[in-house]
Design a protein around this motif. Structure first.
Motif, PDB file in Angstrom:
ATOM      1  N   MET A   1       0.824  -1.060   0.072  1.00  0.00           N
ATOM      2  CA  MET A   1       0.017   0.009  -0.139  1.00  0.00           C
ATOM      3  C   MET A   1       0.937   1.310   0.034  1.00  0.00           C
ATOM      4  O   MET A   1       1.963   1.316   0.484  1.00  0.00           O
ATOM      5  CB  MET A   1      -0.975  -0.153   1.221  1.00  0.00           C
ATOM      6  N   HIS A   2       0.377   2.367  -0.543  1.00  0.00           N
ATOM      7  CA  HIS A   2       1.129   3.597  -0.746  1.00  0.00           C
ATOM      8  C   HIS A   2       0.687   4.575   0.328  1.00  0.00           C
ATOM      9  O   HIS A   2      -0.346   4.484   0.563  1.00  0.00           O
ATOM     10  CB  HIS A   2       0.979   4.015  -2.105  1.00  0.00           C
ATOM     11  N   THR A   3       1.639   5.441   0.670  1.00  0.00           N
ATOM     12  CA  THR A   3       1.368   6.517   1.424  1.00  0.00           C
ATOM     13  C   THR A   3       0.430   7.680   0.680  1.00  0.00           C
ATOM     14  O   THR A   3       0.688   7.708  -0.568  1.00  0.00           O
ATOM     15  CB  THR A   3       2.479   7.199   2.198  1.00  0.00           C
ATOM     16  N   LEU A   4      -0.018   8.419   1.172  1.00  0.00           N
ATOM     17  CA  LEU A   4      -0.743   9.641   0.380  1.00  0.00           C
ATOM     18  C   LEU A   4       0.258  10.405  -0.011  1.00  0.00           C
ATOM     19  O   LEU A   4       0.108  10.851  -1.138  1.00  0.00           O
ATOM     20  CB  LEU A   4      -1.475  10.677   1.246  1.00  0.00           C
ATOM     21  N   GLU A   5       1.382  10.815   0.572  1.00  0.00           N
ATOM     22  CA  GLU A   5       2.469  11.141  -0.092  1.00  0.00           C
ATOM     23  C   GLU A   5       3.193  10.601  -1.433  1.00  0.00           C
ATOM     24  O   GLU A   5       3.558  11.410  -2.059  1.00  0.00           O
ATOM     25  CB  GLU A   5       3.643  11.340   0.920  1.00  0.00           C
ATOM     26  N   GLN A   6       3.152   9.379  -1.470  1.00  0.00           N
ATOM     27  CA  GLN A   6       3.577   8.481  -2.397  1.00  0.00           C
ATOM     28  C   GLN A   6       2.807   8.765  -3.666  1.00  0.00           C
ATOM     29  O   GLN A   6       3.049   9.002  -4.820  1.00  0.00           O
ATOM     30  CB  GLN A   6       3.921   6.984  -2.212  1.00  0.00           C
ATOM     31  N   LEU A   7       1.472   8.703  -3.309  1.00  0.00           N
ATOM     32  CA  LEU A   7       0.243   8.804  -4.494  1.00  0.00           C
ATOM     33  C   LEU A   7       0.366  10.216  -5.101  1.00  0.00           C
ATOM     34  O   LEU A   7       0.356  10.288  -6.177  1.00  0.00           O
ATOM     35  CB  LEU A   7      -1.098   8.407  -3.816  1.00  0.00           C
ATOM     36  N   LYS A   8       0.568  11.269  -4.030  1.00  0.00           N
ATOM     37  CA  LYS A   8       0.502  12.560  -4.578  1.00  0.00           C
ATOM     38  C   LYS A   8       1.661  12.842  -5.319  1.00  0.00           C
ATOM     39  O   LYS A   8       1.824  13.760  -6.203  1.00  0.00           O
ATOM     40  CB  LYS A   8       0.438  13.503  -3.258  1.00  0.00           C
ATOM     41  N   ALA A   9       2.799  12.088  -5.254  1.00  0.00           N
ATOM     42  CA  ALA A   9       3.868  12.222  -6.196  1.00  0.00           C
ATOM     43  C   ALA A   9       3.891  11.576  -7.353  1.00  0.00           C
ATOM     44  O   ALA A   9       4.774  11.914  -8.392  1.00  0.00           O
ATOM     45  CB  ALA A   9       5.132  11.678  -5.469  1.00  0.00           C
ATOM     46  N   SER A  10       2.592  10.838  -7.791  1.00  0.00           N
ATOM     47  CA  SER A  10       2.301  10.280  -9.132  1.00  0.00           C
ATOM     48  C   SER A  10       1.520  11.149  -9.975  1.00  0.00           C
ATOM     49  O   SER A  10       0.853  11.463  -9.611  1.00  0.00           O
ATOM     50  CB  SER A  10       2.074   9.039  -8.881  1.00  0.00           C
ATOM     51  N   PRO A  11       2.052  11.048 -11.124  1.00  0.00           N
ATOM     52  CA  PRO A  11       1.321  11.865 -12.336  1.00  0.00           C
ATOM     53  C   PRO A  11      -0.245  11.170 -12.368  1.00  0.00           C
ATOM     54  O   PRO A  11      -1.331  11.803 -12.398  1.00  0.00           O
ATOM     55  CB  PRO A  11       2.003  11.681 -13.644  1.00  0.00           C
TER      56      PRO A  11
ATOM     57  N   PRO B   1       3.869  23.730  -6.009  1.00  0.00           N
ATOM     58  CA  PRO B   1       4.803  23.213  -5.606  1.00  0.00           C
ATOM     59  C   PRO B   1       4.403  21.708  -4.806  1.00  0.00           C
ATOM     60  O   PRO B   1       3.675  21.857  -3.930  1.00  0.00           O
ATOM     61  CB  PRO B   1       5.628  23.791  -4.777  1.00  0.00           C
ATOM     62  N   LEU B   2       5.017  20.517  -5.227  1.00  0.00           N
ATOM     63  CA  LEU B   2       4.950  19.377  -4.613  1.00  0.00           C
ATOM     64  C   LEU B   2       4.962  19.346  -3.131  1.00  0.00           C
ATOM     65  O   LEU B   2       4.213  18.853  -2.353  1.00  0.00           O
ATOM     66  CB  LEU B   2       5.557  18.078  -5.415  1.00  0.00           C
ATOM     67  N   ASP B   3       6.131  19.952  -2.656  1.00  0.00           N
ATOM     68  CA  ASP B   3       6.394  19.865  -1.061  1.00  0.00           C
ATOM     69  C   ASP B   3       5.288  20.653  -0.554  1.00  0.00           C
ATOM     70  O   ASP B   3       4.835  20.307   0.678  1.00  0.00           O
ATOM     71  CB  ASP B   3       8.027  20.414  -0.969  1.00  0.00           C
ATOM     72  N   VAL B   4       4.679  21.713  -0.965  1.00  0.00           N
ATOM     73  CA  VAL B   4       3.670  22.446  -0.445  1.00  0.00           C
ATOM     74  C   VAL B   4       2.523  21.580  -0.241  1.00  0.00           C
ATOM     75  O   VAL B   4       1.788  21.595   0.800  1.00  0.00           O
ATOM     76  CB  VAL B   4       3.354  23.778  -1.085  1.00  0.00           C
ATOM     77  N   GLU B   5       2.173  20.974  -1.614  1.00  0.00           N
ATOM     78  CA  GLU B   5       1.028  19.931  -1.348  1.00  0.00           C
ATOM     79  C   GLU B   5       0.972  18.752  -0.397  1.00  0.00           C
ATOM     80  O   GLU B   5       0.250  18.552   0.195  1.00  0.00           O
ATOM     81  CB  GLU B   5       0.815  19.471  -3.087  1.00  0.00           C
ATOM     82  N   MET B   6       2.218  18.211  -0.297  1.00  0.00           N
ATOM     83  CA  MET B   6       2.490  17.342   0.877  1.00  0.00           C
ATOM     84  C   MET B   6       2.376  17.623   2.108  1.00  0.00           C
ATOM     85  O   MET B   6       1.728  17.268   3.032  1.00  0.00           O
ATOM     86  CB  MET B   6       4.191  16.759   0.562  1.00  0.00           C
ATOM     87  N   LYS B   7       2.564  18.971   2.554  1.00  0.00           N
ATOM     88  CA  LYS B   7       2.462  19.525   3.753  1.00  0.00           C
ATOM     89  C   LYS B   7       0.859  19.545   4.309  1.00  0.00           C
ATOM     90  O   LYS B   7       0.600  19.515   5.374  1.00  0.00           O
ATOM     91  CB  LYS B   7       2.963  21.006   3.910  1.00  0.00           C
ATOM     92  N   LYS B   8       0.146  19.684   3.186  1.00  0.00           N
ATOM     93  CA  LYS B   8      -1.554  19.628   3.219  1.00  0.00           C
ATOM     94  C   LYS B   8      -1.860  18.344   3.657  1.00  0.00           C
ATOM     95  O   LYS B   8      -3.023  18.290   4.465  1.00  0.00           O
ATOM     96  CB  LYS B   8      -2.179  20.119   2.201  1.00  0.00           C
TER      97      LYS B   8
END
Length: 92
Positions: A1-11, A83-90
């Protein structure tokens, strides 16, 4: 299973997320205007096949076609890049 962060990093995550947004808008437009699929296709300026794909949430068209469909529904397409890092913080 993927973490939300891993999912959000994928197109694929972002494609699916935005396809779902368009799907809900198309379904809402169809419902509010009491249209069948053929009428919806004419209103959106697309083929019956594309209409079926839109209603299944599994379409892959050009941005110009997508924006054409969105504006035909009386909506404004707004593309926001974050930016992806900003989205990850959410996510936390």
């Amino acid at each position: 299973m993927h973490t939300l962060e891993q999912l959000k990093a994928s197109p694929e995550y972002w494609v699916e997320t935005n396809q779902n947004i368009v799907f809900r808008a198309v379904l809402d437009y169809q419902t509010k205007n009491d249209m069948d699929k053929a009428q919806l296709a004419v209103a959106l300026g697309c083929t019956p096949r594309m209409t079926t794909q839109l209603l299944n949430g599994s379409f892959n068209c050009s941005m110009s076609k997508l924006f054409d469909i969105i504006t035909r529904m009386g909506l404004c397409p707004v593309l926001e890049l974050t930016p992806l890092d900003v989205e990850m913080k959410k996510s936390t």
